[in-house]
Motif scaffolding. Structure first.
Motif, PDB file in Angstrom:
ATOM      1  N   ASP A 180       0.947  -1.318  -0.199  1.00  0.00           N
ATOM      2  CA  ASP A 180       0.045  -0.114  -0.033  1.00  0.00           C
ATOM      3  C   ASP A 180       0.867   1.278   0.088  1.00  0.00           C
ATOM      4  N   ARG A 181       0.667   2.215  -0.976  1.00  0.00           N
ATOM      5  CA  ARG A 181       1.307   3.670  -0.995  1.00  0.00           C
ATOM      6  C   ARG A 181       0.467   4.816  -0.445  1.00  0.00           C
ATOM      7  N   ALA A 182      -0.867   4.284  -0.003  1.00  0.00           N
ATOM      8  CA  ALA A 182      -1.845   5.227   0.406  1.00  0.00           C
ATOM      9  C   ALA A 182      -2.065   5.328   1.842  1.00  0.00           C
ATOM     10  N   VAL A 183      -1.958   4.059   2.554  1.00  0.00           N
ATOM     11  CA  VAL A 183      -2.085   3.978   3.863  1.00  0.00           C
ATOM     12  C   VAL A 183      -0.948   3.130   4.371  1.00  0.00           C
ATOM     13  N   ASN A 184      -0.109   3.672   4.946  1.00  0.00           N
ATOM     14  CA  ASN A 184       1.256   2.804   5.500  1.00  0.00           C
ATOM     15  C   ASN A 184       0.632   1.239   5.954  1.00  0.00           C
ATOM     16  N   PRO A 185       1.349   0.288   5.200  1.00  0.00           N
ATOM     17  CA  PRO A 185       0.969  -1.092   5.678  1.00  0.00           C
ATOM     18  C   PRO A 185       1.209  -1.208   7.426  1.00  0.00           C
ATOM     19  N   ASP A 186       2.259  -0.597   7.719  1.00  0.00           N
ATOM     20  CA  ASP A 186       2.476  -0.724   9.139  1.00  0.00           C
ATOM     21  C   ASP A 186       1.524  -0.056  10.099  1.00  0.00           C
ATOM     22  N   LEU A 187       0.966   1.054   9.494  1.00  0.00           N
ATOM     23  CA  LEU A 187      -0.110   1.635  10.360  1.00  0.00           C
ATOM     24  C   LEU A 187      -1.493   0.584  10.316  1.00  0.00           C
ATOM     25  N   GLN A 188      -1.651  -0.084   9.217  1.00  0.00           N
ATOM     26  CA  GLN A 188      -2.668  -0.850   9.138  1.00  0.00           C
ATOM     27  C   GLN A 188      -2.434  -2.141  10.209  1.00  0.00           C
ATOM     28  N   ARG A 189      -1.196  -2.666  10.225  1.00  0.00           N
ATOM     29  CA  ARG A 189      -0.799  -3.672  11.039  1.00  0.00           C
ATOM     30  C   ARG A 189      -1.104  -3.089  12.667  1.00  0.00           C
ATOM     31  N   PHE A 190      -0.853  -2.018  12.919  1.00  0.00           N
ATOM     32  CA  PHE A 190      -0.747  -1.534  14.102  1.00  0.00           C
ATOM     33  C   PHE A 190      -2.376  -1.428  14.310  1.00  0.00           C
ATOM     34  N   GLY A 191      -3.319  -0.920  13.704  1.00  0.00           N
ATOM     35  CA  GLY A 191      -4.665  -0.946  13.823  1.00  0.00           C
ATOM     36  C   GLY A 191      -5.307  -2.241  14.127  1.00  0.00           C
ATOM     37  N   ALA A 192      -4.816  -3.220  13.368  1.00  0.00           N
ATOM     38  CA  ALA A 192      -5.275  -4.543  13.363  1.00  0.00           C
ATOM     39  C   ALA A 192      -4.857  -5.182  14.677  1.00  0.00           C
ATOM     40  N   ARG A 193      -3.531  -4.824  14.843  1.00  0.00           N
ATOM     41  CA  ARG A 193      -3.231  -5.516  16.548  1.00  0.00           C
ATOM     42  C   ARG A 193      -4.041  -4.863  17.637  1.00  0.00           C
ATOM     43  N   ARG A 194      -4.138  -3.657  17.725  1.00  0.00           N
ATOM     44  CA  ARG A 194      -4.733  -2.953  18.743  1.00  0.00           C
ATOM     45  C   ARG A 194      -6.132  -3.441  18.984  1.00  0.00           C
ATOM     46  N   MET A 195      -6.894  -3.819  17.777  1.00  0.00           N
ATOM     47  CA  MET A 195      -8.269  -4.167  17.988  1.00  0.00           C
ATOM     48  C   MET A 195      -8.152  -5.303  17.901  1.00  0.00           C
ATOM     49  N   GLY A 196      -7.252  -6.238  18.162  1.00  0.00           N
ATOM     50  CA  GLY A 196      -7.410  -7.652  18.192  1.00  0.00           C
ATOM     51  C   GLY A 196      -7.824  -8.532  17.004  1.00  0.00           C
TER      52      GLY A 196
END
Length: 227
Positions: A180-196
């Motif tokens: 992804d070059r529009a939403v950083n993939p690491d930001l996506q992973r952070f969000g996914a981890r945080r919400m379980g």
């Protein structure tokens, strides 16, 4: 229509409209789901949450909300509705209480797309030379179509906040786009981890629902099967 199948309501992102789910909707309808894609105004979070709630009123409960990109922010706010049974995030922003899109984007390196945006009359547009950063794994003709049908986002949405994130009380699934070059993939992973969230990573651009629709459908199927 099978009465025991959850409905599905889609929320699109900032530079899109409901047609971004055109490769998913017919399949899900054929599988027996009631499906509506909300047409977000992209003027404000409140307006887009209202659009999703109007869409919820057009289908039977329970429903799964599916949000791509900014649509993840929208379903996080709208998903507290009692008709919503689960949340599916696709390459999305997933805020906690009080966080803005700017806050989330600032957690990691800025994505390349942001160097290819035009601001005109308080709205944000993708330049022609930026469309490959948005959907570079689509054929050229499809990229041109995505550019031509893009929505224009009000600059003010980048400062929006929600106070009661639905993922704290509703089960969630997350499709991470690894290229992804529009939403950083690491930001996506952070969000996914945080919400379980139950998480699947795809070798895709920012639009896996267009470039890898079957993989995204499988995530939605998993969500609906669990309700």
């Amino acid at each position: 229509m099978a009465p025991n199948k959850p409905s599905i309501v889609f929320a699109h992102g900032l530079w899109a409209d409901g047609s971004c789910y055109s490769k998913l909707i017919p399949v899900l309808q054929d599988e027996g789901h009631e499906v509506v894609s909300a047409q977000n105004t992209l003027d404000s979070l409140e307006g887009d949450v209202d659009a999703v709630r109007r869409a919820l009123a057009r289908v039977s409960a329970p429903a799964i909300l599916v949000g791509h990109s900014w649509g993840g922010f929208v379903i996080t706010a709208a998903g507290t509705d009692e008709r919503v049974a689960g949340l599916v995030y696709i390459a999305a922003l997933a805020p906690d209480a009080g966080e803005t899109p700017q806050d989330l984007i600032g957690k990691y390196e800025a994505p390349p797309l942001f160097a290819h945006l035009d601001a005109e009359d308080g709205r944000l547009w993708i330049n022609r030379d930026g469309i490959s950063d948005f959907c570079g794994d689509l054929p050229e003709a499809e990229q041109r179509l995505v550019w031509a049908t893009q929505g224009s986002a009000a600059e003010g949405v980048l400062g929006a906040t929600t106070s009661d994130p639905a993922w704290r009380t509703k089960p969630s699934w997350f499709v991470v786009s690894k290229h992804d070059r529009a939403v950083n993939p690491d930001l996506q992973r952070f969000g996914a981890r945080r919400m379980g969230a139950t998480t699947v990573e795809l070798d895709s651009s920012h639009v896996p629902m267009l470039s890898q629709p079957e993989a995204v459908l499988n995530v939605i199927r998993s969500a609906t099967a669990s309700i």
